[in-house]
Every structure is written in structure tokens, then in C-alpha cells.
Design a protein around this motif. Structure first.
Motif, PDB file in Angstrom:
ATOM      1  N   VAL A   1       0.815  -1.225   0.000  1.00 41.96           N
ATOM      2  CA  VAL A   1       0.000   0.000   0.000  1.00 41.96           C
ATOM      3  C   VAL A   1       0.846   1.272   0.000  1.00 41.96           C
ATOM      4  O   VAL A   1       0.290   2.368   0.031  1.00 41.96           O
ATOM      5  CB  VAL A   1      -0.953   0.031   1.222  1.00 41.96           C
ATOM      6  N   ALA A   2       2.170   1.107  -0.009  1.00 37.38           N
ATOM      7  CA  ALA A   2       3.043   2.292   0.008  1.00 37.38           C
ATOM      8  C   ALA A   2       2.713   3.197  -1.178  1.00 37.38           C
ATOM      9  O   ALA A   2       2.761   2.788  -2.336  1.00 37.38           O
ATOM     10  CB  ALA A   2       4.504   1.860  -0.053  1.00 37.38           C
ATOM     11  N   GLY A   3       2.324   4.433  -0.875  1.00 38.99           N
ATOM     12  CA  GLY A   3       2.012   5.410  -1.924  1.00 38.99           C
ATOM     13  C   GLY A   3       0.655   5.224  -2.563  1.00 38.99           C
ATOM     14  O   GLY A   3       0.294   5.976  -3.481  1.00 38.99           O
ATOM     15  N   ASP A   4      -0.127   4.256  -2.121  1.00 35.82           N
ATOM     16  CA  ASP A   4      -1.454   4.011  -2.706  1.00 35.82           C
ATOM     17  C   ASP A   4      -2.512   4.321  -1.648  1.00 35.82           C
ATOM     18  O   ASP A   4      -2.910   3.458  -0.865  1.00 35.82           O
ATOM     19  CB  ASP A   4      -1.553   2.554  -3.170  1.00 35.82           C
ATOM     20  N   GLU A   5      -2.960   5.586  -1.608  1.00 32.73           N
ATOM     21  CA  GLU A   5      -3.893   6.020  -0.572  1.00 32.73           C
ATOM     22  C   GLU A   5      -5.246   5.325  -0.673  1.00 32.73           C
ATOM     23  O   GLU A   5      -5.904   5.053   0.324  1.00 32.73           O
ATOM     24  CB  GLU A   5      -4.075   7.544  -0.626  1.00 32.73           C
ATOM     25  N   GLU A   6      -5.661   5.052  -1.888  1.00 28.79           N
ATOM     26  CA  GLU A   6      -6.958   4.374  -2.078  1.00 28.79           C
ATOM     27  C   GLU A   6      -6.930   2.978  -1.444  1.00 28.79           C
ATOM     28  O   GLU A   6      -7.863   2.574  -0.755  1.00 28.79           O
ATOM     29  CB  GLU A   6      -7.285   4.266  -3.572  1.00 28.79           C
ATOM     30  N   MET A   7      -5.817   2.271  -1.683  1.00 28.79           N
ATOM     31  CA  MET A   7      -5.660   0.939  -1.105  1.00 28.79           C
ATOM     32  C   MET A   7      -5.588   1.021   0.416  1.00 28.79           C
ATOM     33  O   MET A   7      -6.190   0.217   1.133  1.00 28.79           O
ATOM     34  CB  MET A   7      -4.387   0.284  -1.652  1.00 28.79           C
ATOM     35  N   ARG A   8      -4.869   2.018   0.927  1.00 32.76           N
ATOM     36  CA  ARG A   8      -4.745   2.194   2.375  1.00 32.76           C
ATOM     37  C   ARG A   8      -6.128   2.433   3.008  1.00 32.76           C
ATOM     38  O   ARG A   8      -6.443   1.891   4.060  1.00 32.76           O
ATOM     39  CB  ARG A   8      -3.801   3.355   2.681  1.00 32.76           C
ATOM     40  N   GLU A   9      -6.944   3.258   2.360  1.00 33.30           N
ATOM     41  CA  GLU A   9      -8.290   3.529   2.881  1.00 33.30           C
ATOM     42  C   GLU A   9      -9.153   2.275   2.883  1.00 33.30           C
ATOM     43  O   GLU A   9      -9.938   2.039   3.801  1.00 33.30           O
ATOM     44  CB  GLU A   9      -8.962   4.626   2.038  1.00 33.30           C
ATOM     45  N   LYS A  10      -8.995   1.454   1.837  1.00 35.88           N
ATOM     46  CA  LYS A  10      -9.758   0.201   1.769  1.00 35.88           C
ATOM     47  C   LYS A  10      -9.383  -0.733   2.918  1.00 35.88           C
ATOM     48  O   LYS A  10     -10.246  -1.357   3.546  1.00 35.88           O
ATOM     49  CB  LYS A  10      -9.500  -0.507   0.431  1.00 35.88           C
ATOM     50  N   ILE A  11      -8.077  -0.825   3.193  1.00 43.08           N
ATOM     51  CA  ILE A  11      -7.629  -1.690   4.287  1.00 43.08           C
ATOM     52  C   ILE A  11      -8.119  -1.156   5.627  1.00 43.08           C
ATOM     53  O   ILE A  11      -8.574  -1.909   6.490  1.00 43.08           O
ATOM     54  CB  ILE A  11      -6.087  -1.817   4.281  1.00 43.08           C
ATOM     55  N   THR A  12      -8.055   0.185   5.799  1.00 42.71           N
ATOM     56  CA  THR A  12      -8.539   0.801   7.034  1.00 42.71           C
ATOM     57  C   THR A  12     -10.011   0.460   7.256  1.00 42.71           C
ATOM     58  O   THR A  12     -10.430   0.102   8.366  1.00 42.71           O
ATOM     59  CB  THR A  12      -8.355   2.333   6.986  1.00 42.71           C
ATOM     60  N   GLU A  13     -10.788   0.553   6.184  1.00 46.99           N
ATOM     61  CA  GLU A  13     -12.220   0.243   6.270  1.00 46.99           C
ATOM     62  C   GLU A  13     -12.436  -1.228   6.598  1.00 46.99           C
ATOM     63  O   GLU A  13     -13.279  -1.588   7.423  1.00 46.99           O
ATOM     64  CB  GLU A  13     -12.900   0.601   4.932  1.00 46.99           C
ATOM     65  N   LYS A  14     -11.662  -2.093   5.955  1.00 45.99           N
ATOM     66  CA  LYS A  14     -11.780  -3.532   6.188  1.00 45.99           C
ATOM     67  C   LYS A  14     -11.438  -3.885   7.634  1.00 45.99           C
ATOM     68  O   LYS A  14     -12.123  -4.700   8.277  1.00 45.99           O
ATOM     69  CB  LYS A  14     -10.850  -4.282   5.217  1.00 45.99           C
ATOM     70  N   LEU A  15     -10.383  -3.253   8.158  1.00 42.31           N
ATOM     71  CA  LEU A  15      -9.942  -3.582   9.514  1.00 42.31           C
ATOM     72  C   LEU A  15     -10.952  -3.163  10.575  1.00 42.31           C
ATOM     73  O   LEU A  15     -10.942  -3.694  11.686  1.00 42.31           O
ATOM     74  CB  LEU A  15      -8.586  -2.921   9.803  1.00 42.31           C
ATOM     75  N   LYS A  16     -11.837  -2.216  10.232  1.00 39.56           N
ATOM     76  CA  LYS A  16     -12.855  -1.778  11.199  1.00 39.56           C
ATOM     77  C   LYS A  16     -13.843  -2.896  11.523  1.00 39.56           C
ATOM     78  O   LYS A  16     -14.524  -2.849  12.546  1.00 39.56           O
ATOM     79  CB  LYS A  16     -13.608  -0.554  10.660  1.00 39.56           C
ATOM     80  N   ASN A  17     -13.950  -3.866  10.634  1.00 37.95           N
ATOM     81  CA  ASN A  17     -14.893  -4.955  10.874  1.00 37.95           C
ATOM     82  C   ASN A  17     -14.204  -6.310  10.716  1.00 37.95           C
ATOM     83  O   ASN A  17     -14.799  -7.288  10.294  1.00 37.95           O
ATOM     84  CB  ASN A  17     -16.081  -4.875   9.906  1.00 37.95           C
ATOM     85  N   PHE A  18     -12.915  -6.343  11.056  1.00 37.11           N
ATOM     86  CA  PHE A  18     -12.176  -7.597  10.955  1.00 37.11           C
ATOM     87  C   PHE A  18     -11.721  -8.022  12.343  1.00 37.11           C
ATOM     88  O   PHE A  18     -11.360  -7.187  13.168  1.00 37.11           O
ATOM     89  CB  PHE A  18     -10.947  -7.421  10.049  1.00 37.11           C
ATOM     90  N   SER A  19     -11.764  -9.309  12.614  1.00 35.59           N
ATOM     91  CA  SER A  19     -11.239  -9.802  13.885  1.00 35.59           C
ATOM     92  C   SER A  19     -10.596 -11.170  13.688  1.00 35.59           C
ATOM     93  O   SER A  19     -10.939 -11.903  12.755  1.00 35.59           O
ATOM     94  CB  SER A  19     -12.349  -9.893  14.947  1.00 35.59           C
ATOM     95  N   LEU A  20      -9.667 -11.468  14.562  1.00 35.05           N
ATOM     96  CA  LEU A  20      -8.979 -12.761  14.548  1.00 35.05           C
ATOM     97  C   LEU A  20      -8.988 -13.315  15.961  1.00 35.05           C
ATOM     98  O   LEU A  20      -8.487 -12.689  16.886  1.00 35.05           O
ATOM     99  CB  LEU A  20      -7.530 -12.583  14.062  1.00 35.05           C
ATOM    100  N   ARG A  21      -9.612 -14.481  16.113  1.00 32.13           N
ATOM    101  CA  ARG A  21      -9.638 -15.144  17.422  1.00 32.13           C
ATOM    102  C   ARG A  21      -8.856 -16.453  17.324  1.00 32.13           C
ATOM    103  O   ARG A  21      -9.192 -17.326  16.527  1.00 32.13           O
ATOM    104  CB  ARG A  21     -11.071 -15.425  17.864  1.00 32.13           C
ATOM    105  N   LEU A  22      -7.823 -16.571  18.147  1.00 32.36           N
ATOM    106  CA  LEU A  22      -7.029 -17.792  18.228  1.00 32.36           C
ATOM    107  C   LEU A  22      -7.416 -18.512  19.513  1.00 32.36           C
ATOM    108  O   LEU A  22      -7.343 -17.926  20.601  1.00 32.36           O
ATOM    109  CB  LEU A  22      -5.536 -17.466  18.232  1.00 32.36           C
ATOM    110  N   VAL A  23      -7.834 -19.758  19.384  1.00 32.28           N
ATOM    111  CA  VAL A  23      -8.348 -20.503  20.530  1.00 32.28           C
ATOM    112  C   VAL A  23      -7.414 -21.672  20.834  1.00 32.28           C
ATOM    113  O   VAL A  23      -7.240 -22.569  20.007  1.00 32.28           O
ATOM    114  CB  VAL A  23      -9.775 -21.019  20.244  1.00 32.28           C
TER     115      VAL A  23
END
Length: 865
Positions: free
Chosen positions: A126-148
């Protein structure tokens, strides 16, 4: 640089950093005089070489062992031969540890050669790609990882050995020969196994070591990095969660009781406060300014008391601690130029991640037990106000759904069952009450998930909810997520139908609303593989996920799949991050939840460095699969039909094997299956209904897979795959199958993981069985399918060797297999002697010999069982 050049470069580096260094330190190790026979270390290389040659010549284990003693140690009696074999085993067990340590010490150098899938790799994308960075930011708002973390009986080194391994890895990083020599001597003198079976609490404490020393730092580190890169320094949300099964998972484990659940929950609480107190002491060395004394003092008192003194009336203090840190932070900002504010933020982040509970303790029970408990309630006058107790089991599912009354009653149960009461029923009711107590003391997230194993109908969940209402919970304050576990091929087929009934049920619908309209569903790989074979299990789970995603989306509910993935491919393991990266748009993938068990814990999460690497790969897989959905993974109707046809062919082949009259007999007599219960690395029996004769359906999946891996046949990881591919070829669909492998991440991952299973098989070891009067035909059937699968898989992938595209993994596996080959030969020899010997003392000695070989073979597997 091309992919093949990169692969060659990594292999060269692996040979330099791992293989050469292992051989160097191993030569040092073999000269150390540990045991009764001083020349054991000198003899071991000759013994290993003799086993290799004998196996290559397809000799039987008895021929190999007996000819070795005739050549190298003539004149010793049978008991002394057994004694020598024990000494060899003790050396080989420690060679496995040494190889692990050398490999782990080289991890940073090897991983630098391939940072694809890591957080660093994601940032470079995503270096230098603001559109991609925004997409990842949006995705991470509703992403979770649970290790059991789960306590399955595969690789449980004592804490003493784990500590030596940790120190050995650090010494090897700098090639400190004196330190390495000392640690190898310590390793040689330190016992590797327990004299008695551990309790569920013992298992929990073993795994809490990883929570305290690894996950506590690794998760916070990655969360901080993600916040800095994609959250403008603020907490995006709690991306990471930890789950915990030891002490809560009572599915078939008669040793898990209410008191062990309570002890584990409170141990988790105490250990997280000890972690916090360690951080606080470091914080106190830096935060020495005026204006913070009061808040720092209060925080220190809270942490110390809860870390070191039992708290019978403990409270959830998460918000109190965060409030004190916020006061300290404000003072630093206003009066002290924000100095050391990063230390406060780091500490606060950990408290947000782990609260007062560290990891959520999941409770799991089989639906058949829960049905019995519900029927008990129906026959208890004070609990049941209108349901037909005597006819309940005979009612249709529709009638049950209409009649369940959800009446509330605060039934008081004593943890020690009264005479005549069923202990299992009593434990279930007491545990439901205990979950409320744990939430009160440790916080809601401390114990908020109840998993129903063998879930087959909607009433299994609704009846359990009624049990909660009978045990002190109320309808409006039922802070529990009820999670069905679908695991057999048939249950997976009907999973969507079961969930739709739940989504339409008024009481459940209201409950889901109160839980944020989020549903978690667990899918089990292990039992589905045992039930229907490798290909059918994977395809059934894939189809179930597609159908469950569609039906859940229809009702506007957020879905999270919880995958019961073991270490080996036969139990859903293998290259786990590739599995998640291969999910297309048809499958809910915003929340990744999976079990980590056995040696997967130490191999992939045994150090902060390896844990961060593997966790980052899972994050990357979850994020990139959404940002760059590979539309080829949205399998079209033709490809689905092709996989379905192959899965049916595989299922048919596997079921024919299961129904063979020698199937369970072969496993019982030629593998260590019957002796697994004597291995003191687990608190749970090898099969359900422990006192009953062996039935395949009662055999635990882990015992099933372990037995095949000890035979070096790994049948659950490949059997039926070759026949399935052959069917596609015979039907003129071979070109489509090749194209599917190239284009579908799901299908490629499945085939590649099967190849990994096959690469750990070695039919040469059991080749003497081909001429066995009883088992010859059966062995040949297994070998023929292996040969067919290998030939078809190599043709499908366009390679000449198994795992050709994963040269480093292939080399690592080959090294491990070479180290433990003598153990496998000794095991098969001892099993044969056990069958032939009448002398009870010798029988006992050979049984112990078999059991000891299992340890080393399993520990060397790192994803074996």
C-alpha cells in the motif's frame, strides 16, 4: 528474481542455517555421556544408518533390529537389547528438540527471504497508494482474529523442557557453543514425560505459559502497529481475541468438572494481572513526576493484590484500570510535555485486549448429554411447568420448537452430586451457573460462549438456552453466545436448514438482537475427515460455509465461522493462512476464528517472533482476500459439479475402506492405538465410551489420525483423492481439473495440503505386510491408493516430486522423518514382539517401548497429529 530462483535461494539458506548447523551441534550432542550405556551416542549413527538401509531394502522391522544387534552388539540378551533401544529413544527425542531449536533460531533469517503475507509485506503493497490504504482501514474496522488454544494430546513438553528450548534457541542465534553445550547437557538429564496423566488444570497451566510469555506481547505488538498504520494512532477496535478450551471443554472428557472450570478461569485472571504488574513495575521506573502519584499508587495496589492474593469476591476492574491510566495520561499531556505517553498507551492497549480474563474460556458439551440434562429438567417438577416429559424424546422437531417454554427458575445445584444423581447432569447445571459467576468476577468476555458438539437440530440450541434460564440466568440478561458445532458430513449437509429454523424462532431472534445480531458457527474438520474422507470433508465444509453464509445474510445477521482446525491436513491444518486467503465472496470471512492445538502451538507460536509472523499471515489473508477477491475462487457451476463428482468418488472409496472387516482391527493391532491411553500427555481418553468395545464413531479423531501417522501411512490425508482424480480423468475432465488447480485457491490449497500429508508417509516401513496372510490384501489396498494418488497429484500439479514448489518445507520434513525413522522401526518391532511374546515382564517392557516411541514421532511432526 523468478519464483524458482527465490525458492532455490531460500533452500540454500535453509541448508546453511539449519541443516549444516544441526549436523554440527548433533555431533557435539552425541558425544555427551548421559545414560547407563556410555557408548549409546556413538552407536546411534550406526543404528540410524542401519535402519535407513533396512527400510530401503524393504526388510521387516524385526529383521532390521535383530541384524543390527548381531552385527554391532553381539551376545546381549533380549532384556539388554530392550534397554539399548530405550537409550536410543532418549537420544532421538532430544535430537528432535535440537532440530526444532536450530530451525527456530534461524527463523528471522529464513522469513526475511519471504515476507509475503506479513504485515511488512502488506505495508509495502500500500506504500504510496492512498486508495488501497483507505480500503484496508475500512476492512480492519470490521475484521477480527480469534485464536483458541485447545489441549489435545499432541506434544506437551513439560515446562522445564520448554524453558530449555527457549534458552537453547537464544544461544543458537549467536552460536554460543559453551552455552549450547551446557543446555544440551541439561536437556539430556531432564525428564521429557509425566509419570502420571495431567489433569485438565495441568493442561491449562501448560498452555497459559504461551499466553503469558508469547501471546501477551505478540498480539499487543501487532495491534499497535495496525493502529499506527491504519487507525491514526487510535484503537481501530479490538482486532485480536484469545480463546481457551482446557478446563472448559467437557465434550467426552470425564475429568473436566465444575471445579476445574472455576480454577482455570481464576488462574487466567491471576496470570493476566501478573503480566500487568510486570509492566507496571517497568512503567513506575519512568513515570516519576508530580501529579501522578495518587493514580499510580491506586493502580499498583489493584495490580498487586489481584496478581498475588486470592480474590474470592473479585470484580471486573478493566474500566477502573483504564480510568486510572487515562488520568495519568492527561497529567503527562498537560504538565509534562507528553513524555513517556507511549508507555501509558501501550499498557492501556493491553488492558483493552485482555481485560481481567486474558482469554475467553469456552464451554463445550455434546448435544446428546445436553438432551439428557433437558429431559432430567422435564422430569423435575419445580423446573417443568407444562412440557410433556414422558413423550418429549418422541416429539417431532417442529413440535419441540413450538413447545419449549423458556420458563425461568433459579435451580440451585450442589457441585457434589447427591447419591443417585447423574454426575454429568449435575456438572452441566452447575457449570451453567458458574459461567454467570465467572462473568461477574472476570468480565462478560471471560466466559460467554457455549459450544454444542454434534449439533443436529435447532432444538439442541433452544433446549440449552432453557437450561440457562433454569440455572439463574434471565431472558434479558443472557450474555451468552450459543454456538452449534457441525462436524459430520450429514450434519454439515443440514446445517443451513438448522440455522434457518433458529433465525425464524421468536425467542432466538430476540436473543440474537441483544447479542448485536452476530452468530458464530463452529465447523469441525477432524470428525468430518474421519467420517467421510479428506476430499469429501473439505468439500462438505466449503459447501456448508457457502449455504450458511447465504442463509445468514438473508436474515441480515453478521456471521463468524469458528474452524476446528488441527495440526495436520487430515484435521484441517496445513498452510492455514492460504486456506483463509482462498475464501471467495460466497463465504463470510470478516472474522477468522480457529483452534490452535498440539504441536501447532509450539511450532507456530513458540516464540514472539514466530507468533507474530504467523498471526500477521492470518491478518494478511483475511484482509487481502476481501481487497483482491480472486473471482476464480467464486467457483462456477461447472467447477462445483466437477469437485462434487470427485468428492463423491472419494467418499465412496473411503467408505468402502471404513467398511472393510479389517479396518479397525488393522489399526488396533498394527498401530499403537490401544496403547495411546497409556501416554501421559493428556487428561482425556482416546475414545468416547471408554469402557465399551472399539467403534470407529467413538474413536476420537486425534487418536484416529495419530494412529495412521505412527504407521507412516497418513490415510486420512490422502485416501480417496487418487480415485477421485482418476474418475475425472476417465470422464474426460482432466483438463478442467488441471485448470481448476491453477485457478482456484481453495482447490489448490486442498491438494497441496494433501501432498504434505503424503510426504510424511513411508510405505517402505510396512512393506513386509504385503505378504502377510492376514493383512497383506488390506495393506496393498492402502498402498495402491497411495500410489494412484501420488501419480495423479504429480500429473495434476505438473511436478516430479511431492511438495516440489515448497522446497524448504519439503527439506524440513525430510530431515525430521530421517531423525525419527529409527523410532518408527523400533515401534513396529516392539508391536510385533508384543503380539508374539508370552512373557508378561517382556510384554510390559515392549508396551513401554512402543509408548516412548510415540512421543518422539509426534513431537517431530510439527503438524503431524
Amino acid at each position: 528474481m523468478s519464483a524458482s530462483q527465490q525458492s532455490h535461494q531460500r533452500l540454500t539458506l535453509f541448508n546453511q542455517e539449519v541443516v549444516t548447523r544441526f549436523e554440527l551441534y548433533n555431533s557435539l550432542f552425541l558425544t555427551l555421556p548421559f545414560y547407563q550405556v556410555k557408548d549409546t551416542g556413538i552407536l546411534l549413527p550406526f543404528f540410524s544408518s542401519h535402519c535407513e538401509k533396512g527400510v530401503a531394502q524393504l526388510k521387516s522391522p524385526s529383521e532390521i533390529i535383530e541384524s543390527f544387534f548381531e552385527e554391532r552388539v553381539p551376545g546381549v540378551d533380549e532384556r539388554e537389547q530392550i534397554n539399548r533401544l530405550f537409550r536410543f529413544i532418549q537420544y532421538i527425542e532430544r535430537q528432535v528438540v535440537l532440530f526444532d531449536a536450530v530451525e527456530d533460531s534461524s527463523f528471522s533469517k529464513l522469513s526475511r527471504a519471504d515476507d509475503s503475507g506479513t504485515l511488512q509485506g502488506l505495508l509495502q503493497q500500500v506504500a504510496g497508494d492512498e486508495e488501497m490504504r483507505e480500503k484496508i482501514t475500512e476492512k480492519l474496522k470490521n475484521f477480527s482474529l480469534r485464536l483458541v488454544l485447545t489441549a489435545h494430546p499432541t506434544q506437551f513438553y513439560p515446562g522445564t523442557v520448554l524453558t530449555i528450548m527457549t534458552d537453547l534457541i537464544e544461544a543458537l542465534k549467536t552460536n554460543d557453543i559453551n552455552e549450547v553445550n551446557q543446555l544440551l547437557q541439561q536437556l539430556g538429564k531432564t525428564p521429557f514425560f509425566n509419570k502420571t496423566s495431567p489433569t485438565p488444570v495441568d493442561e491449562a497451566i501448560s498452555l497459559i505459559w504461551f499466553l503469558e510469555h508469547i501471546f501477551y506481547y505478540a498480539l499487543a505488538n501487532i495491534q499497535t502497529k495496525l493502529n499506527e498504520e491504519f487507525g491514526t494512532g487510535e484503537l481501530l477496535h479490538q482486532i485480536f481475541e484469545l480463546g481457551f478450551w482446557p478446563g472448559g471443554d467437557r465434550d467426552g472428557n470425564p475429568n473436566v468438572k465444575t471445579d476445574s472450570t472455576r480454577t482455570v478461569a481464576y488462574t487466567l485472571r491471576q496470570i493476566i494481572f501478573r503480566c500487568y504488574y510486570r509492566d507496571y513495575r517497568n512503567l513506575k521506573r519512568r513515570i516519576t513526576f508530580r501529579g501522578v502519584e495518587d493514580a499510580m499508587g491506586k493502580l499498583g495496589d489493584i495490580l498487586y493484590v489481584n496478581a498475588f492474593n486470592p480474590q474470592p469476591n473479585a470484580e471486573d476492574l478493566q474500566q477502573v484500570m483504564l480510568g486510572l491510566l487515562e488520568d495519568i495520561k492527561n497529567t503527562l499531556v498537560e504538565d509534562h510535555n507528553s513524555i513517556f505517553i507511549n508507555l501509558i498507551e501501550d499498557f492501556a492497549l493491553k488492558i483493552k485486549l485482555y481485560g481481567c480474563y486474558f482469554a475467553s474460556l469456552d464451554v463445550r458439551q455434546d448435544s446428546r448429554v445436553l438432551r439428557s440434562v433437558f429431559e432430567y429438567g422435564l422430569n423435575t417438577k419445580e423446573l417443568n411447568n407444562r412440557l410433556p416429559a414422558d413423550k418429549w424424546a418422541d416429539l417431532s422437531e417442529e413440535e419441540k420448537l413450538k413447545l419449549i417454554s423458556f420458563n425461568v427458575f433459579d435451580y440451585q445445584c450442589a457441585e457434589k452430586a447427591a447419591q443417585g444423581d447423574d454426575p454429568m447432569i449435575n456438572d452441566t447445571l452447575c457449570t451453567i451457573r458458574l459461567m454467570h459467576e465467572i462473568q461477574k468476577h472476570n468480565g462478560e468476555k471471560a466466559c460467554h460462549r457455549y459450544i454444542i458438539s454434534n449439533c443436529q437440530q435447532a432444538s439442541d440450541i433452544l433446549q440449552l438456552m432453557n437450561l440457562f434460564l433454569w440455572c439463574g440466568w434471565t431472558k434479558d440478561d443472557l450474555t451468552i453466545d450459543f454456538m452449534p458445532l457441525f462436524e459430520t458430513v450429514n450434519d454439515l449437509k443440514h446445517a443451513a436448514e438448522v440455522m434457518e429454523k433458529l433465525y425464524n424462532h421468536p425467542f432466538y431472534k430476540e436473543h440474537l438482537k441483544r447479542r448485536g445480531n452476530r452468530q458464530m458457527i463452529m465447523l469441525g474438520f477432524s470428525d468430518s475427515t474421519k467420517d467421510g474422507g479428506y476430499l469429501m470433508a473439505n468439500w462438505s465444509i466449503y459447501q456448508a460455509k457457502v449455504e450458511l453464509t447465504a442463509i445468514t445474510k438473508k436474515y441480515d445477521i453478521e456471521l463468524a465461522f469458528f474452524d476446528g482446525r488441527g495440526g495436520p491436513p487430515a484435521r484441517g491444518g496445513g498452510k492455514t493462512h492460504r486456506f483463509y486467503a482462498a475464501m471467495g465472496k460466497e463465504i463470510a470471512n470478516d472474522h477468522i476464528q480457529l483452534t490452535i492445538q498440539g504441536q501447532t502451538v509450539s511450532s507456530q507460536y513458540g516464540s514472539i517472533e514466530t507468533a507474530k509472523y504467523n498471526i500477521e499471515q492470518l491478518v494478511n489473508a483475511g484482509v487481502t482476500s476481501a481487497l483482491h477477491p480472486n473471482h476464480h475462487d467464486l467457483l462456477d457451476a461447472e467447477h462445483k459439479q466437477l469437485i462434487s463428482t470427485m468428492a463423491d468418488a472419494s467418499f465412496e472409496k473411503f467408505m468402502a475402506l471404513r467398511k472393510h472387516p479389517l479396518f479397525t482391527q488393522y489399526l488396533e493391532n498394527l498401530s499403537p492405538l490401544k496403547l495411546l491411553s497409556g501416554i501421559n500427555i493428556s487428561s482425556r481418553p482416546t475414545k468416547r465410551n471408554a469402557d465399551a468395545p472399539l467403534k470407529l464413531e467413538d474413536l476420537r479423531a486425534i487418536s484416529f489420525v495419530t494412529s495412521w501417522s505412527q504407521l507412516k501411512q497418513n490415510v486420512p490425508g490422502f485416501y480417496g483423492v487418487g480415485s477421485a482424480l482418476q474418475k475425472a480423468k476417465d470422464a474426460g475432465k482432466w483438463d478442467e481439473a488441471v485448470e481448476l488447480y491453477k485457478s482456484s485457491g481453495f482447490f489448490k490449497t486442498m491438494i497441496d495440503n494433501s501432498m504434505m500429508s503424503m510426504s510424511k508417509s513411508d510405505f517402505r516401513i510396512t512393506a513386509h505386510l504385503e505378504h502377510d496372510a492376514q493383512y497383506g490384501e488390506f495393506w496393498k489396498m492402502l498402498k495402491d491408493e497411495y500410489d494412484l494418488t501420488k501419480a495423479n497429484v504429480l500429473e495434476l500439479t505438473g511436478t516430479q516430486e511431492l511438495m516440489q514448489e515448497s522446497a524448504v518445507d519439503k527439506r524440513s520434513i525430510a530431515m525430521r522423518e530421517r531423525i525419527i525413522l529409527p523410532l518408527v522401526v523400533v515401534q513396529h518391532y516392539a508391536l510385533q514382539k508384543l503380539r508374539d511374546t508370552e512373557d508378561e515382564d517382556l510384554k510390559s517392557a515392549y508396551s513401554k517401548l512402543v509408548i516412548r516411541t510415540v512421543y518422539g514421532i509426534v513431537n517431530a511432526g510439527r503438524n503431524l497429529a
